[in-house]
Write a protein that holds these residues in place. Structure first.
Motif, PDB file in Angstrom:
ATOM      1  N   VAL A 197       0.811  -1.234   0.000  1.00 19.36           N
ATOM      2  CA  VAL A 197       0.000   0.000   0.000  1.00 19.36           C
ATOM      3  C   VAL A 197       0.837   1.274   0.000  1.00 19.36           C
ATOM      4  N   LEU A 198       0.154   2.313  -0.428  1.00 18.19           N
ATOM      5  CA  LEU A 198       0.675   3.668  -0.481  1.00 18.19           C
ATOM      6  C   LEU A 198      -0.516   4.542  -0.094  1.00 18.19           C
ATOM      7  N   ALA A 199      -0.253   5.648   0.646  1.00 15.98           N
ATOM      8  CA  ALA A 199      -1.370   6.533   0.993  1.00 15.98           C
ATOM      9  C   ALA A 199      -1.175   7.898   0.342  1.00 15.98           C
ATOM     10  N   VAL A 200      -2.247   8.431  -0.229  1.00 16.79           N
ATOM     11  CA  VAL A 200      -2.230   9.817  -0.709  1.00 16.79           C
ATOM     12  C   VAL A 200      -3.178  10.612   0.179  1.00 16.79           C
ATOM     13  N   VAL A 201      -2.634  11.615   0.858  1.00 11.37           N
ATOM     14  CA  VAL A 201      -3.473  12.483   1.674  1.00 11.37           C
ATOM     15  C   VAL A 201      -3.888  13.666   0.804  1.00 11.37           C
ATOM     16  N   ASN A 202      -5.182  13.797   0.572  1.00 10.73           N
ATOM     17  CA  ASN A 202      -5.703  14.844  -0.310  1.00 10.73           C
ATOM     18  C   ASN A 202      -5.848  16.144   0.485  1.00 10.73           C
ATOM     19  N   LEU A 203      -4.899  17.062   0.257  1.00  6.51           N
ATOM     20  CA  LEU A 203      -4.784  18.277   1.056  1.00  6.51           C
ATOM     21  C   LEU A 203      -5.637  19.416   0.517  1.00  6.51           C
ATOM     22  N   ALA A 204      -6.024  20.295   1.414  1.00  7.72           N
ATOM     23  CA  ALA A 204      -6.631  21.570   1.009  1.00  7.72           C
ATOM     24  C   ALA A 204      -5.507  22.501   0.575  1.00  7.72           C
ATOM     25  N   GLU A 205      -5.871  23.513  -0.200  1.00  5.34           N
ATOM     26  CA  GLU A 205      -4.831  24.437  -0.682  1.00  5.34           C
ATOM     27  C   GLU A 205      -4.051  25.080   0.451  1.00  5.34           C
ATOM     28  N   ASP A 206      -4.755  25.388   1.543  1.00  6.13           N
ATOM     29  CA  ASP A 206      -4.039  26.068   2.633  1.00  6.13           C
ATOM     30  C   ASP A 206      -3.212  25.102   3.492  1.00  6.13           C
ATOM     31  N   GLN A 207      -3.247  23.815   3.164  1.00 10.99           N
ATOM     32  CA  GLN A 207      -2.402  22.853   3.894  1.00 10.99           C
ATOM     33  C   GLN A 207      -1.128  22.529   3.120  1.00 10.99           C
ATOM     34  N   VAL A 208      -1.092  22.984   1.871  1.00 11.28           N
ATOM     35  CA  VAL A 208       0.006  22.594   0.993  1.00 11.28           C
ATOM     36  C   VAL A 208       1.355  23.151   1.472  1.00 11.28           C
ATOM     37  N   ALA A 209       1.290  24.360   2.075  1.00  8.71           N
ATOM     38  CA  ALA A 209       2.531  24.988   2.513  1.00  8.71           C
ATOM     39  C   ALA A 209       3.178  24.204   3.657  1.00  8.71           C
ATOM     40  N   ASN A 210       2.358  23.521   4.451  1.00  2.10           N
ATOM     41  CA  ASN A 210       2.897  22.784   5.587  1.00  2.10           C
ATOM     42  C   ASN A 210       2.275  21.389   5.657  1.00  2.10           C
ATOM     43  N   PRO A 211       2.601  20.549   4.671  1.00  2.00           N
ATOM     44  CA  PRO A 211       1.910  19.254   4.576  1.00  2.00           C
ATOM     45  C   PRO A 211       2.246  18.294   5.726  1.00  2.00           C
ATOM     46  N   ASP A 212       3.433  18.462   6.308  1.00  2.00           N
ATOM     47  CA  ASP A 212       3.860  17.483   7.326  1.00  2.00           C
ATOM     48  C   ASP A 212       2.894  17.374   8.498  1.00  2.00           C
ATOM     49  N   ALA A 213       2.279  18.512   8.847  1.00  4.38           N
ATOM     50  CA  ALA A 213       1.355  18.512   9.975  1.00  4.38           C
ATOM     51  C   ALA A 213       0.207  17.531   9.740  1.00  4.38           C
ATOM     52  N   VAL A 214      -0.192  17.381   8.483  1.00  4.30           N
ATOM     53  CA  VAL A 214      -1.321  16.503   8.162  1.00  4.30           C
ATOM     54  C   VAL A 214      -0.848  15.116   7.723  1.00  4.30           C
ATOM     55  N   VAL A 215       0.246  15.098   6.958  1.00  4.05           N
ATOM     56  CA  VAL A 215       0.704  13.827   6.385  1.00  4.05           C
ATOM     57  C   VAL A 215       1.508  13.016   7.414  1.00  4.05           C
ATOM     58  N   GLY A 216       2.241  13.739   8.281  1.00  5.54           N
ATOM     59  CA  GLY A 216       3.092  13.077   9.277  1.00  5.54           C
ATOM     60  C   GLY A 216       2.377  12.012  10.099  1.00  5.54           C
ATOM     61  N   PRO A 217       1.228  12.356  10.704  1.00  7.43           N
ATOM     62  CA  PRO A 217       0.530  11.354  11.516  1.00  7.43           C
ATOM     63  C   PRO A 217       0.126  10.109  10.719  1.00  7.43           C
ATOM     64  N   VAL A 218      -0.224  10.289   9.448  1.00  3.29           N
ATOM     65  CA  VAL A 218      -0.601   9.135   8.606  1.00  3.29           C
ATOM     66  C   VAL A 218       0.629   8.270   8.364  1.00  3.29           C
ATOM     67  N   SER A 219       1.723   8.949   8.078  1.00  4.16           N
ATOM     68  CA  SER A 219       2.981   8.264   7.848  1.00  4.16           C
ATOM     69  C   SER A 219       3.410   7.474   9.101  1.00  4.16           C
ATOM     70  N   ASP A 220       3.288   8.134  10.259  1.00  3.98           N
ATOM     71  CA  ASP A 220       3.629   7.451  11.528  1.00  3.98           C
ATOM     72  C   ASP A 220       2.739   6.244  11.741  1.00  3.98           C
ATOM     73  N   GLU A 221       1.463   6.410  11.463  1.00  3.05           N
ATOM     74  CA  GLU A 221       0.511   5.329  11.667  1.00  3.05           C
ATOM     75  C   GLU A 221       0.864   4.121  10.786  1.00  3.05           C
ATOM     76  N   LEU A 222       1.276   4.388   9.559  1.00  3.29           N
ATOM     77  CA  LEU A 222       1.635   3.284   8.658  1.00  3.29           C
ATOM     78  C   LEU A 222       3.002   2.703   9.022  1.00  3.29           C
ATOM     79  N   GLY A 223       3.757   3.455   9.803  1.00  3.06           N
ATOM     80  CA  GLY A 223       4.991   2.951  10.391  1.00  3.06           C
ATOM     81  C   GLY A 223       5.937   2.264   9.423  1.00  3.06           C
ATOM     82  N   GLY A 224       6.204   2.881   8.296  1.00  4.92           N
ATOM     83  CA  GLY A 224       7.185   2.308   7.381  1.00  4.92           C
ATOM     84  C   GLY A 224       6.645   1.185   6.519  1.00  4.92           C
ATOM     85  N   ARG A 225       5.386   0.794   6.737  1.00  8.34           N
ATOM     86  CA  ARG A 225       4.816  -0.283   5.912  1.00  8.34           C
ATOM     87  C   ARG A 225       4.159   0.275   4.659  1.00  8.34           C
TER      88      ARG A 225
END
Ligand SMILES: Nc1nc2c(ncn2[C@@H]2O[C@H](COP(=O)(O)OP(=O)(O)OP(=O)(O)O)[C@@H](O)[C@H]2O)c(=O)[nH]1
Ligand SMILES: [Mg+2]
Length: 358
Positions: A197-225
């Motif tokens: 699997v791969l995850a795409v987090v569909n961001l709002a325009e105002d989240q694009v400047a700082n995507p890590d805040a939204v994408v980071g938790p998803v990435s952590d949850e998937l834990g390298g898998r």
């Protein structure tokens, strides 16, 4: 060829992402279950290595490799037991080789649905896990009985039991520590969570400047898998409709560089186990897609079956080395072309010339 399936809750932006990647125009609408039939498409794979080779050879034509994508109907809680478009969606996922989970983070009062990507991830995984539990439970007793008289089935039964234990704790198989070599034993079950699997987090325009805040938790949850990538799908879909120069201007203006779509396409390609070799000349430079681990004759067969049948040898050089040397004939003159035989495993980025005789 292997395919990547887009899987997500209704209105998460699956079809928008599909269109942006494939240049297609499947129906996108702000209501759930817009997509009822799966659609297939192929996304050309941006590749700067190919661009460099085409420039070196002054090629008249450039042909890119592609990633095969499938847009699947939306999943809702209860899909595993037939809610929504349950069965259609499950069948769609069974047929793909890897999964892209599309998780909505954008908020839009016009588009019904939740915008919490972590909870979407949880909901999707739960449905996939429940469907897999159902599949194994439906088969296990039968296999156990058969294994009593046929000892050769013991390994398969124990692989099923191990998988059921993982799934029963709520864990998708792609997140588990199960021995990957047992995957072959589970293959006939067509389990949904037994795919990469791969995850795409569909961001709002105002989240694009700082995507890590939204994408980071998803990435952590998937834990390298599984990799998690942030994409403002709507913005990039709009950009993909523009001419090349306007697109670059729009994306650069927003500090998005080439945009996130090329990365999604490349990650998908690798997740599917696809690799690229090149051929280059003044007529054409071309990226050819092969399966990781393929030998030189198998790769020759990607070009034409005659080249595999009559394969004699391959002349090989890495793309970067070739660019440094400036041309195929310069590489040949400098004795830098390697001669490889039938057992050579082609590497991603190799440039090949096949010698054959039929
Ligand atoms: N604001 C905003 N809207 C988006 C974005 N991505 C998609 N949308 C909108 O969300 C709605 C649903 O998008 P689709 O691509 O049809 O979603 P889907 O996941 O394919 O939906 P179903 O096929 O119904 O499951 C459409 O109105 C899109 O225009 C985004 O990044 N931002
Ligand atoms: Mg759709």
């Amino acid at each position: 060829m292997e395919r990547l399936g887009l899987v997500g809750l209704p209105n998460s932006g699956k079809t928008s992402l599909f269109n942006a990647l494939t240049g297609g125009s499947a129906l996108v609408a702000p209501h759930p279950f817009t997509t009822t039939e799966t659609s297939l498409g192929s996304a050309p794979l941006p590749d700067t290595r190919l661009d460099a080779l085409a420039k070196m050879s002054a090629s008249r034509k450039v042909v890119r490799a592609v990633v095969e994508l499938v847009d699947i109907a939306g999943l809702v809680p209860g899909s595993s037991t037939g809610e929504g478009l349950g069965n259609r969606f499950l069948a769609g996922i069974r047929e793909v080789d890897a999964i892209c989970l599309v998780l909505r983070a954008f908020e839009d009062p016009e588009v019904p649905g939740d915008s919490d990507p972590l909870s979407a991830l949880g909901a999707l995984e739960l449905e996939l896990v429940l469907a897999d539990v159902g599949t194994i439970e439906g088969q296990l007793d039968k296999r156990r009985r058969a294994a009593k008289s046929d000892k050769s089935l013991a390994a398969e039964v124990s692989a099923m039991e191990a998988a059921l234990e993982v799934l029963s704790s709520g864990t998708p198989l792609y997140r588990s520590e199960l021995d990957p070599s047992e995957r072959a034993l589970r293959k006939s079950l067509f389990l949904l969570t037994d795919k990469p699997v791969l995850a795409v987090v569909n961001l709002a325009e105002d989240q694009v400047a700082n995507p890590d805040a939204v994408v980071g938790p998803v990435s952590d949850e998937l834990g390298g898998r599984g990799e998690a990538l942030g994409v403002c799908v709507q913005l990039e879909a709009e950009a993909s409709q523009l001419a090349q120069s306007e697109r670059a201007e729009l994306l650069e203006g927003l500090g998005l560089g080439e945009g996130a779509l090329p990365r999604v396409a490349r990650s998908a390609y690798h997740l599917l186990g696809r690799r690229t070799f090149f051929t280059t000349g003044d007529k054409e430079s071309r990226a050819w897609s092969f399966r990781a681990g393929d030998t030189a004759p198998q790769c020759a067969g990607v070009i034409h079956s005659d080249l595999q049948r009559g394969f004699i040898r391959a002349e090989v050089i890495g793309w970067e080395e070739l660019i440094e040397l400036g041309s195929w004939s310069a590489a040949k003159g400098a004795g830098r072309l390697r001669v490889e035989g039938k057992d050579y495993h082609v590497a991603d980025g190799d440039v090949l010339e096949i010698r054959f005789n039929v």
